[in-house]
Scaffold this motif. Structure first.
Motif, PDB file in Angstrom:
ATOM      1  N   GLU A 316      31.074 -18.393 -13.326  1.00  0.00           N
ATOM      2  CA  GLU A 316      29.841 -18.680 -14.044  1.00  0.00           C
ATOM      3  C   GLU A 316      28.709 -17.701 -13.741  1.00  0.00           C
ATOM      4  OE1 GLU A 316      28.526 -22.703 -13.747  1.00  0.00           O
ATOM      5  OE2 GLU A 316      30.566 -23.504 -13.826  1.00  0.00           O
ATOM      6  N   ASN A 317      28.846 -17.011 -12.637  1.00  0.00           N
ATOM      7  CA  ASN A 317      27.740 -16.151 -12.220  1.00  0.00           C
ATOM      8  C   ASN A 317      27.956 -14.690 -12.577  1.00  0.00           C
ATOM      9  OD1 ASN A 317      25.790 -17.833 -10.368  1.00  0.00           O
ATOM     10  ND2 ASN A 317      27.882 -18.538 -10.013  1.00  0.00           N
ATOM     11  N   THR A 318      28.079 -14.424 -13.839  1.00  0.00           N
ATOM     12  CA  THR A 318      28.247 -13.025 -14.207  1.00  0.00           C
ATOM     13  C   THR A 318      26.929 -12.282 -14.031  1.00  0.00           C
ATOM     14  OG1 THR A 318      27.858 -13.756 -16.456  1.00  0.00           O
ATOM     15  CG2 THR A 318      30.140 -13.361 -15.830  1.00  0.00           C
ATOM     16  N   GLN A 319      25.860 -12.991 -14.301  1.00  0.00           N
ATOM     17  CA  GLN A 319      24.535 -12.395 -14.192  1.00  0.00           C
ATOM     18  C   GLN A 319      24.079 -12.413 -12.736  1.00  0.00           C
ATOM     19  OE1 GLN A 319      23.462 -10.819 -16.450  1.00  0.00           O
ATOM     20  NE2 GLN A 319      21.324 -11.139 -17.026  1.00  0.00           N
ATOM     21  N   SER A 320      23.884 -11.266 -12.130  1.00  0.00           N
ATOM     22  CA  SER A 320      23.423 -11.333 -10.746  1.00  0.00           C
ATOM     23  C   SER A 320      21.904 -11.323 -10.694  1.00  0.00           C
ATOM     24  CB  SER A 320      24.005 -10.213  -9.901  1.00  0.00           C
ATOM     25  OG  SER A 320      24.115  -9.040 -10.602  1.00  0.00           O
ATOM     26  N   ILE A 321      21.384 -12.133  -9.829  1.00  0.00           N
ATOM     27  CA  ILE A 321      19.941 -12.278  -9.804  1.00  0.00           C
ATOM     28  C   ILE A 321      19.361 -11.675  -8.524  1.00  0.00           C
ATOM     29  CG2 ILE A 321      20.493 -14.518 -10.837  1.00  0.00           C
ATOM     30  CD1 ILE A 321      18.804 -15.849  -8.780  1.00  0.00           C
ATOM     31  N   THR A 322      18.192 -11.114  -8.651  1.00  0.00           N
ATOM     32  CA  THR A 322      17.482 -10.568  -7.511  1.00  0.00           C
ATOM     33  C   THR A 322      16.219 -11.377  -7.318  1.00  0.00           C
ATOM     34  OG1 THR A 322      18.306  -8.322  -7.829  1.00  0.00           O
ATOM     35  CG2 THR A 322      16.266  -8.566  -6.607  1.00  0.00           C
ATOM     36  N   LYS A 323      16.166 -12.043  -6.170  1.00  0.00           N
ATOM     37  CA  LYS A 323      15.034 -12.923  -5.925  1.00  0.00           C
ATOM     38  C   LYS A 323      13.985 -12.182  -5.088  1.00  0.00           C
ATOM     39  CE  LYS A 323      14.202 -17.747  -5.049  1.00  0.00           C
ATOM     40  NZ  LYS A 323      14.884 -19.061  -5.052  1.00  0.00           N
ATOM     41  N   VAL A 324      12.786 -12.158  -5.589  1.00  0.00           N
ATOM     42  CA  VAL A 324      11.713 -11.476  -4.860  1.00  0.00           C
ATOM     43  C   VAL A 324      10.724 -12.504  -4.323  1.00  0.00           C
ATOM     44  CG1 VAL A 324       9.831  -9.818  -5.000  1.00  0.00           C
ATOM     45  CG2 VAL A 324      11.936  -9.415  -6.273  1.00  0.00           C
ATOM     46  N   LEU A 325      10.586 -12.554  -3.013  1.00  0.00           N
ATOM     47  CA  LEU A 325       9.678 -13.522  -2.394  1.00  0.00           C
ATOM     48  C   LEU A 325       8.330 -12.864  -2.120  1.00  0.00           C
ATOM     49  CD1 LEU A 325      12.239 -15.008   0.141  1.00  0.00           C
ATOM     50  CD2 LEU A 325      11.623 -15.907  -2.107  1.00  0.00           C
ATOM     51  N   HIS A 326       7.318 -13.688  -2.065  1.00  0.00           N
ATOM     52  CA  HIS A 326       5.985 -13.111  -1.888  1.00  0.00           C
ATOM     53  C   HIS A 326       5.488 -13.188  -0.448  1.00  0.00           C
ATOM     54  CE1 HIS A 326       5.267 -11.981  -5.972  1.00  0.00           C
ATOM     55  NE2 HIS A 326       5.929 -13.076  -6.312  1.00  0.00           N
ATOM     56  N   THR A 327       4.585 -12.286  -0.152  1.00  0.00           N
ATOM     57  CA  THR A 327       4.035 -12.174   1.195  1.00  0.00           C
ATOM     58  C   THR A 327       2.588 -12.644   1.155  1.00  0.00           C
ATOM     59  OG1 THR A 327       3.238  -9.978   0.650  1.00  0.00           O
ATOM     60  CG2 THR A 327       5.402 -10.127   1.678  1.00  0.00           C
ATOM     61  N   ASN A 328       2.031 -12.891   2.331  1.00  0.00           N
ATOM     62  CA  ASN A 328       0.576 -12.988   2.338  1.00  0.00           C
ATOM     63  C   ASN A 328      -0.018 -12.491   3.648  1.00  0.00           C
ATOM     64  OD1 ASN A 328       1.366 -15.490   3.630  1.00  0.00           O
ATOM     65  ND2 ASN A 328      -0.848 -15.898   3.607  1.00  0.00           N
ATOM     66  N   VAL A 329      -1.159 -11.890   3.514  1.00  0.00           N
ATOM     67  CA  VAL A 329      -1.765 -11.209   4.651  1.00  0.00           C
ATOM     68  C   VAL A 329      -2.448 -12.223   5.564  1.00  0.00           C
ATOM     69  CG1 VAL A 329      -3.459  -9.484   5.347  1.00  0.00           C
ATOM     70  CG2 VAL A 329      -2.131  -9.154   3.252  1.00  0.00           C
ATOM     71  N   VAL A 330      -2.009 -12.229   6.822  1.00  0.00           N
ATOM     72  CA  VAL A 330      -2.624 -13.115   7.810  1.00  0.00           C
ATOM     73  C   VAL A 330      -3.559 -12.279   8.679  1.00  0.00           C
ATOM     74  CG1 VAL A 330      -2.204 -14.646   9.756  1.00  0.00           C
ATOM     75  CG2 VAL A 330      -0.601 -14.594   7.834  1.00  0.00           C
ATOM     76  N   ILE A 331      -4.841 -12.573   8.552  1.00  0.00           N
ATOM     77  CA  ILE A 331      -5.840 -11.742   9.240  1.00  0.00           C
ATOM     78  C   ILE A 331      -6.221 -12.341  10.580  1.00  0.00           C
ATOM     79  CG2 ILE A 331      -8.161 -10.781   9.090  1.00  0.00           C
ATOM     80  CD1 ILE A 331      -7.774 -10.931   6.005  1.00  0.00           C
ATOM     81  N   ARG A 332      -6.081 -11.534  11.624  1.00  0.00           N
ATOM     82  CA  ARG A 332      -6.478 -11.978  12.962  1.00  0.00           C
ATOM     83  C   ARG A 332      -7.403 -10.926  13.575  1.00  0.00           C
ATOM     84  NH1 ARG A 332      -0.864 -13.311  13.163  1.00  0.00           N
ATOM     85  NH2 ARG A 332      -0.536 -15.535  12.728  1.00  0.00           N
ATOM     86  N   ALA A 333      -7.682 -11.107  14.839  1.00  0.00           N
ATOM     87  CA  ALA A 333      -8.724 -10.276  15.462  1.00  0.00           C
ATOM     88  C   ALA A 333      -8.399  -8.782  15.533  1.00  0.00           C
ATOM     89  CB  ALA A 333      -9.033 -10.802  16.865  1.00  0.00           C
ATOM     90  N   SER A 334      -7.126  -8.418  15.491  1.00  0.00           N
ATOM     91  CA  SER A 334      -6.797  -6.997  15.664  1.00  0.00           C
ATOM     92  C   SER A 334      -7.310  -6.133  14.527  1.00  0.00           C
ATOM     93  CB  SER A 334      -5.281  -6.820  15.788  1.00  0.00           C
ATOM     94  OG  SER A 334      -4.664  -6.972  14.540  1.00  0.00           O
ATOM     95  N   SER A 335      -7.679  -6.755  13.408  1.00  0.00           N
ATOM     96  CA  SER A 335      -8.150  -5.951  12.276  1.00  0.00           C
ATOM     97  C   SER A 335      -9.448  -6.471  11.666  1.00  0.00           C
ATOM     98  CB  SER A 335      -7.075  -5.925  11.181  1.00  0.00           C
ATOM     99  OG  SER A 335      -6.974  -7.200  10.581  1.00  0.00           O
ATOM    100  N   LEU A 336      -9.954  -7.568  12.183  1.00  0.00           N
ATOM    101  CA  LEU A 336     -11.115  -8.182  11.532  1.00  0.00           C
ATOM    102  C   LEU A 336     -12.442  -7.668  12.090  1.00  0.00           C
ATOM    103  CD1 LEU A 336     -11.940 -10.218   9.366  1.00  0.00           C
ATOM    104  CD2 LEU A 336     -12.087 -11.944  11.178  1.00  0.00           C
ATOM    105  N   ARG A 337     -13.077  -6.788  11.322  1.00  0.00           N
ATOM    106  CA  ARG A 337     -14.346  -6.225  11.782  1.00  0.00           C
ATOM    107  C   ARG A 337     -15.535  -6.978  11.214  1.00  0.00           C
ATOM    108  NH1 ARG A 337     -13.116   0.161  10.808  1.00  0.00           N
ATOM    109  NH2 ARG A 337     -12.102   0.569  12.808  1.00  0.00           N
ATOM    110  N   LYS A 338     -15.386  -7.363   9.960  1.00  0.00           N
ATOM    111  CA  LYS A 338     -16.519  -8.011   9.302  1.00  0.00           C
ATOM    112  C   LYS A 338     -16.267  -9.513   9.256  1.00  0.00           C
ATOM    113  CE  LYS A 338     -16.965  -3.897   6.504  1.00  0.00           C
ATOM    114  NZ  LYS A 338     -17.038  -3.311   5.158  1.00  0.00           N
ATOM    115  N   THR A 339     -17.329 -10.263   9.251  1.00  0.00           N
ATOM    116  CA  THR A 339     -17.167 -11.712   9.163  1.00  0.00           C
ATOM    117  C   THR A 339     -17.808 -12.217   7.896  1.00  0.00           C
ATOM    118  OG1 THR A 339     -19.155 -11.895  10.492  1.00  0.00           O
ATOM    119  CG2 THR A 339     -17.029 -12.214  11.604  1.00  0.00           C
TER     120      THR A 339
END
Lengths: 339, 339
Positions: A316-339
């Motif tokens: 049944e699976n002749t069609q191969s699927i490519t699943k793309v998952l999403h990311t999200n940016v987690v901001i912590r102190a190592s990069s946070l200059r402005k508040t």
DNA sequence: ATGAAAGCGCTAACAG
DNA sequence: CTGTTAGCGCTTTCAT
């Protein structure tokens, strides 16, 4: 004290092995009374079917393989946890293989999987694999394969990956938003697809925001902190003097983190740092590390679901699927200059 | 495109399967010419013996199992690397199992190992295992088992562990030498042997150096940083105000490290911190973490050697040996007050 | 020096 | 409803 077989049950009950076999599988064509007796004795003798005999017979094992470069990489460990989660629920056992990022080992692993009649496998391709015929051959025979994370695009089967481009773009944009002007990207092995895509995201983000792209700003290393700290030391000694670093993985970022600290510089004031994957470790550093979160567990789950689908109804699976998952940016102190 | 079998070779050469089988195994009772032809065709057809058929026949598989609580713990990942190192050289393939520190899963893993005719296994027992009959039963049948790290003492078989007492004693003594007066020990799960021994080492070191032992100074958590950071936060909020912490593992120490930093305290001035295992991560922290180094790779190697010995000549090894490996204290900035 | 037959544990036609 | 037979791939007596 041998293992108890179907034969033992048959003998004790004066039945043929086939009757016992059928009774055990609850076949409709077996007398209710016989069935009861067989089931009871089986229970009592603690009978379990021999999976090896079944494998030889049916050419399957209810085992699925997963090949990763290295289990000590927490990212892969979490993906595997996701795989086990769905596999276990579906009655499959997952057998873990490490390629140690070595082509030869990967080939051996694939052979082992095929020879032991595993029902299929999931793989994050080894860094130094350039010949993919060990995958291609099996795939041509109809053997179920799913690629995840370190994908090989040329084989027409299911794939699960993260939107590396998007993640890298957003990480870089974040650094720009923090006022960074000289943003260095420390990439993984250059020929990997994930490396290329993350690089592309970095590059486009710079260009989109009016910052120049310099090849000298792109460094490269392996995905482990030991090697990365070395590269980061070199970088800090160079004439570049970055004020922002986007590392292609958290392990690389951890190396940078240590090198920056060692050099007496502070994050995020002197250098804003962001990694990729958001491993549990990231939050534990001092200062805590910003990172692009990947849904590793979910990646494992999706990949396993696709593989099992492939195993259960290959046609049944002749069609191969490519699943793309999403990311999200987690901001912590190592990069946070402005508040 | 089926797998090529001994039958295919026999047919093409007009021989019986038994002759082919013998030729392949280089039996002396086969004509030199026949042998040549068989070998040649086998090579050409890329024949490989079917391991599943062999397993069914011989009741072994050339696979050995290793059960660990969690592969994402770098300590176990390194032990496994050591195991693979010797197993691979001896022609064994190692199959990795995770118990996730869960008794039920461990039982399942053991069954899988036994049913699939693995030649033996190595195991670091799950934290919440209190019934050991799944090990005992197999051991009584003569099934080769080796315990490592998380040992169960009551079964008479080979074991490999580290001198936990010694390591803990030296770590604590080091903190005392640095002038610490209120040294807290954060232990792992209390019923584990390694926890008990590390606690004992801590206690004895205190007493030997004229410091009091207080039960309130002993805290306990799981071996992971997520939970440890919570416990450490509690500790820092408590009335104890420790000036030194000996953590029973590096993961615990990492949690402490983060909590200490978070609380605005500095290491080693306010609190001197030392962990256990010396994971690669330790050196990457800021400040770098002192730790009791365990020879994890060596532990894996030793355990695998013992298991293979057991597999190869089960009779000769009536005497089971317990190998104790030594630790050494690696001092870094997190605990070094005096120079 | 080679072949025929049995068997590892199990299931699936094929017969009754 | 139940038994007989054959076979998954291979090795190993036992014959010849």
């Amino acid at each position: 004290m041998r293992k108890v077989t179907i034969k033992d049950i048959a003998k004790q009950l004066n039945l043929s092995t086939s009757t016992v076999s059928r009774a055990l599988r609850d076949s409709h064509e077996i007398g209710i009374e016989t069935k009861r007796k067989v089931l009871e004795l089986a229970e009592q003798l603690d009978y379990t079917p021999d999976p090896v005999a079944l494998s030889l017979l049916n050419s399957h094992s209810n085992d699925i393989g997963v090949i990763v470069p290295d289990i000590s990489n927490p990212f892969f460990a979490i993906v595997i946890a996701g795989i086990e989660d769905v596999a276990f629920a579906e009655g499959y056992h997952v057998v873990i293989y490490q390629s140690h990022d070595d082509y030869e080992r990967e080939v051996l692993n694939v052979k082992h999987i095929y020879n032991r009649r595993k029902d299929g496998f999931l793989v994050a391709v080894a860094t130094n694999t350039t010949d993919f015929s060990h995958f291609k051959n099996l795939h041509d025979k109809g053997f179920p394969i799913v690629f995840f994370d370190r994908i090989y695009e040329e084989i027409d089967t299911h794939k699960v990956a993260v939107d590396d481009y998007e993640g890298a773009y957003n990480a870089t944009k974040h650094l720009i938003d923090q006022g960074c002007q000289r943003i260095v990207h420390i990439s993984g092995p250059p020929h990997l697809l994930i490396s290329k895509r993350r690089l592309q995201g970095y590059k486009t983000a710079l260009l989109d925001h009016g910052l120049p792209y310099h090849e000298e700003y792109v460094w490269s290393t392996h995905f482990d902190s030991q090697q990365s700290i070395e590269v980061a030391r070199q970088l800090l000694k160079s004439a570049i003097h970055p004020d922002g670093i986007f590392a292609a993985s958290d392990n690389i970022a951890i190396g940078c983190h240590a090198a920056i600290t060692e050099a007496g510089l502070t994050m995020p004031k002197d250098i804003a740092l962001i990694g990729f994957s958001d491993l549990p470790m990231a939050a534990m550093l001092n200062p805590p590390l910003s990172s692009v979160a990947q849904p590793a567990f979910e990646m494992g789950r999706s990949a396993a679901e696709l593989l099992i689908k492939l195993i259960k109804k290959p046609n049944e699976n002749t069609q191969s699927i490519t699943k793309v998952l999403h990311t999200n940016v987690v901001i912590r102190a190592s990069s946070l200059r402005k508040t």
